[in-house]
Design an enzyme around this catalytic site. Structure first.
Site, PDB file in Angstrom:
ATOM      1  N   ASP A  12      25.891  -1.603  50.164  1.00 44.27           N
ATOM      2  CA  ASP A  12      26.571  -1.655  51.459  1.00 44.27           C
ATOM      3  C   ASP A  12      25.796  -0.932  52.551  1.00 44.27           C
ATOM      4  O   ASP A  12      25.773  -1.371  53.697  1.00 44.27           O
ATOM      5  CB  ASP A  12      27.964  -0.988  51.354  1.00 44.27           C
ATOM      6  CG  ASP A  12      29.008  -1.942  50.814  1.00 44.27           C
ATOM      7  OD1 ASP A  12      28.638  -3.077  50.443  1.00 44.27           O
ATOM      8  OD2 ASP A  12      30.186  -1.553  50.751  1.00 44.27           O
ATOM      9  N   HIS A  42      34.109   2.700  59.581  1.00 44.70           N
ATOM     10  CA  HIS A  42      34.255   3.227  58.215  1.00 44.70           C
ATOM     11  C   HIS A  42      33.490   4.522  57.956  1.00 44.70           C
ATOM     12  O   HIS A  42      33.771   5.214  56.968  1.00 44.70           O
ATOM     13  CB  HIS A  42      33.787   2.205  57.175  1.00 44.70           C
ATOM     14  CG  HIS A  42      34.612   0.960  57.129  1.00 44.70           C
ATOM     15  ND1 HIS A  42      35.974   0.985  56.942  1.00 44.70           N
ATOM     16  CD2 HIS A  42      34.263  -0.354  57.243  1.00 44.70           C
ATOM     17  CE1 HIS A  42      36.429  -0.271  56.944  1.00 44.70           C
ATOM     18  NE2 HIS A  42      35.416  -1.090  57.133  1.00 44.70           N
ATOM     19  N   TYR A  92      31.229 -11.688  59.831  1.00 44.83           N
ATOM     20  CA  TYR A  92      30.071 -12.009  58.983  1.00 44.83           C
ATOM     21  C   TYR A  92      29.736 -13.487  58.995  1.00 44.83           C
ATOM     22  O   TYR A  92      28.861 -13.933  58.267  1.00 44.83           O
ATOM     23  CB  TYR A  92      30.319 -11.432  57.563  1.00 44.83           C
ATOM     24  CG  TYR A  92      30.621  -9.968  57.733  1.00 44.83           C
ATOM     25  CD1 TYR A  92      29.599  -9.092  58.097  1.00 44.83           C
ATOM     26  CD2 TYR A  92      31.926  -9.480  57.701  1.00 44.83           C
ATOM     27  CE1 TYR A  92      29.870  -7.759  58.381  1.00 44.83           C
ATOM     28  CE2 TYR A  92      32.201  -8.149  57.984  1.00 44.83           C
ATOM     29  CZ  TYR A  92      31.174  -7.305  58.318  1.00 44.83           C
ATOM     30  OH  TYR A  92      31.434  -5.997  58.623  1.00 44.83           O
TER      31      TYR A  92
HETATM   32 ZN   LIG Z   1      35.667  -5.358  58.807  1.00 45.23          ZN
END
Ligand SMILES: [Zn+2]
Length: 380
Positions: free
Chosen positions: A91, A133, A296
């Site tokens: 990631d 995040h 994405y």
């Molecule tokens: Zn997202």
């Protein structure tokens, strides 16, 4: 009054590698589509060259040791112990320029914040931002530096009341964590339920703690939820909370990985629901710092954020994509579609189950959370 669009050609250099789902071309495509529609040469638009933030800016949230490791990772070489900081995983790969890129994205969001906070512009948009995040000492979920947290911390430092509204498919966990005990920032995240999607958090009973109890609001949505449910959930929770909290500034994370055709998630939104919610967010925001986020399927990103920028500037766009743009970027996702998606609605028993579930979540938030928000009086 002019709105600001923050951009740099260097955003493209923030390249996670060919196998990674976050393709930096999505930002270039967005910029080019916005430009092809003439939305950067409007009289009321101010295009601002993004500049990197300083290390002190990053330290408003991130720890010194994490920043030092991220800085060392800028060489693109492996750093001993990098896994402890979430680096080097699939990631969050280490690549050449990772630190400079992260500084540039954070700097761009701060520029947006300063332009809006100073009153110079009512709205500023950084399509590269919204990396929600990242944690204080850990990269996570494609995010290295948490630009929304840095922006909100900066504004709180100036005594502002800030509402953060996050419509990305994933829970805005890093932003929630940073302000979980703080009643000066109201965070609202509307996302696919953590039962089915990374990062596995953000349930309706996660409300904040201590002083911040009631000021973290989570609206988990079932997989397959469509525009109708998205708009319903947003309208039931967003406007009443914002009216009660009365922020000075709204920070919006406009992730579009919630779309039907996104490869990483299971929500079924389209440009139609997205535009309705973005329009509502604009109407709710006394001043507005708009950030990008996930997405994405790169042609979705370009189309949706072009529509968002048009809404910010009160411009309605034709559905036919400009020929000059299509000639330059003849991708299937553009050639087979128009600027706006066709409407999409779930039907039948699945829809009924989803409607019941979203209704239950919304009712619970209205019952449990709303009374905890202290109404802010109008200053006279
Ligand atoms: Zn997202």
């Amino acid at each position: 009054m002019k709105n600001a669009f923050i951009y740099s050609d260097d955003f493209e250099k923030f390249d996670y590698g060919p196998e990674h789902p976050l393709n930096p071309l999505r930002l270039k495509l967005t910029y080019e589509l916005i430009k092809a529609y003439g939305l950067l040469s409007l009289e009321d638009v101010h295009v601002v060259e993004a500049k990197p933030g300083s290390e002190d800016d990053l330290l408003l949230y991130h720890t010194r040791d994490y920043i030092d490791v991220l800085k060392a990772a800028d060489s693109g070489l492996m750093i001993p112990g990098e896994e402890r900081y979430g680096l080097g995983s699939g990631d969050n790969p280490v690549f050449k320029g990772v630190f400079e890129g992260a500084k540039l994205v954070a700097g761009a969001s701060l520029q947006a914040a300063m332009l809006v906070d100073s009153g110079e512009v009512p709205i500023a948009f950084n399509i590269a931002g919204g990396l929600h995040h990242a944690l204080a000492s850990r990269a996570s979920g494609f995010c290295y530096i948490n630009d929304p947290v840095i922006v909100i911390s900066t504004l709180l430092g100036k005594g502002r009341r800030v509402a953060y509204i996050d419509i990305d498919a994933h829970h805005g966990d890093g932003v929630q964590d940073a302000f979980y005990r703080d009643d000066r920032a109201l965070t609202i995240s509307l996302h696919e339920s953590g039962k089915y999607l990374f990062p596995g958090t953000g349930f309706e009973d996660d409300l904040g703690e201590g002083e911040g109890r009631g000021y973290s609001v989570n609206i988990p949505m079932p997989p397959d939820a469509d525009d109708e449910l998205f708009v319903y959930a947003f309208n039931e929770v967003g406007p009443p909370l914002i009216e009660r909290f009365r922020p000075d500034i709204v920070v919006g994370q406009l992730g579009v990985d919630s779309f039907r055709t996104d490869p990483l998630t299971h929500l079924n939104y389209t440009t139609n629901g997205f535009c309705e919610v973005v329009g509502k967010m604009k109407a709710l925001s006394p001043r507005w710092i708009a950030l990008g986020g996930g997405g994405y399927e790169i042609t979705n990103v370009a189309r949706a954020w072009t529509l968002a920028w048009a809404i910010m500037n009160n411009v309605s766009l034709p559905d036919e994509l400009p020929d000059t743009f299509l000639e330059q970027y003849p991708l299937d996702g553009f050639r087979s579609r128009k600027l706006r998606d066709e409407e999409y609605r779930e039907q039948g028993s699945r829809k009924k189950m989803m409607r019941d579930e979203v209704g239950r979540v919304v009712a619970r938030i209205r019952e449990k959370v709303f009374p905890l928000i202290k109404p802010q009086m109008l200053q006279t």
